[in-house]
Scaffold this motif. Structure first.
Motif, PDB file in Angstrom:
ATOM      1  N   ASP A 109       2.344  -0.844 155.575  1.00  0.00           N
ATOM      2  CA  ASP A 109       2.446  -1.306 153.888  1.00  0.00           C
ATOM      3  C   ASP A 109       3.692  -2.430 154.154  1.00  0.00           C
ATOM      4  O   ASP A 109       4.633  -2.444 153.358  1.00  0.00           O
ATOM      5  CB  ASP A 109       3.357  -0.052 153.540  1.00  0.00           C
ATOM      6  CG  ASP A 109       2.270   1.045 153.400  1.00  0.00           C
ATOM      7  OD1 ASP A 109       1.023   0.612 153.233  1.00  0.00           O
ATOM      8  OD2 ASP A 109       2.547   2.354 153.433  1.00  0.00           O
ATOM      9  N   ALA A 110       3.458  -3.259 155.088  1.00  0.00           N
ATOM     10  CA  ALA A 110       4.309  -4.495 154.969  1.00  0.00           C
ATOM     11  C   ALA A 110       3.669  -5.719 153.987  1.00  0.00           C
ATOM     12  O   ALA A 110       2.446  -5.600 153.904  1.00  0.00           O
ATOM     13  CB  ALA A 110       4.609  -5.090 156.229  1.00  0.00           C
ATOM     14  N   ALA A 111       4.703  -6.445 153.436  1.00  0.00           N
ATOM     15  CA  ALA A 111       4.146  -7.532 152.823  1.00  0.00           C
ATOM     16  C   ALA A 111       3.318  -8.686 153.649  1.00  0.00           C
ATOM     17  O   ALA A 111       3.473  -8.587 154.834  1.00  0.00           O
ATOM     18  CB  ALA A 111       5.282  -8.201 152.260  1.00  0.00           C
ATOM     19  N   PRO A 112       2.421  -9.100 153.028  1.00  0.00           N
ATOM     20  CA  PRO A 112       1.433 -10.050 153.702  1.00  0.00           C
ATOM     21  C   PRO A 112       2.050 -11.162 154.169  1.00  0.00           C
ATOM     22  O   PRO A 112       3.207 -11.593 153.375  1.00  0.00           O
ATOM     23  CB  PRO A 112       0.286 -10.377 152.962  1.00  0.00           C
ATOM     24  CG  PRO A 112       0.854 -10.010 151.300  1.00  0.00           C
ATOM     25  CD  PRO A 112       1.825  -8.960 151.647  1.00  0.00           C
TER      26      PRO A 112
END
Length: 126
Positions: A109-112
């Motif tokens: 669930d990390a930012a792209p």
């Protein structure tokens, strides 16, 4: 003086490896020192114990003579063979021969990652 190192590694099994070390340490060290070992070190590791023995490189056969002594044979026979490792070189925390790769982080669930937009192409009217 260059030393050739050998390691006797005993891992914890049905009985703790430290108990084996306490029982056989004096016999092993006496045999090692009287039969050509110039250096030794016991290491306590989370998995068990390691005895590292350094023999002079110019004394060929010192390890073989040490390994065949009755005290050494008895000490190694007292270990469950599934938990005993005897090998040339230093053991335990001596490290690997090759450097360890840096692990890549595992992130959910990390930012792209930012993406650079492609440059705009403008057509000129002629």
């Amino acid at each position: 003086m260059n030393l050739t190192w050998w390691s006797i590694e005993v891992r914890d099994g049905e009985t703790p490896a430290r108990q084996w070390r306490d029982s056989w340490s004096s016999s092993l060290l006496e045999a090692a020192v009287t039969h050509g070992a110039h250096d030794f070190i016991w290491q306590a590791e989370p998995f068990g114990v390691v005895l590292e023995l350094g023999f002079a490189e110019h004394e060929t056969g010192a390890w073989d003579r040490f390994r065949q002594l009755p005290a050494v044979v008895a000490a190694l026979d007292a270990v469950d063979p599934r938990t005993l490792y005897v090998y040339p070189g230093r053991g335990g925390s001596a490290g690997a021969g090759l450097p360890r790769r840096t692990p890549r982080p595992i992130v959910e669930d990390a930012a792209p990652l930012p993406v650079t937009p492609a440059p705009l192409l403008l057509a000129r009217a002629t």
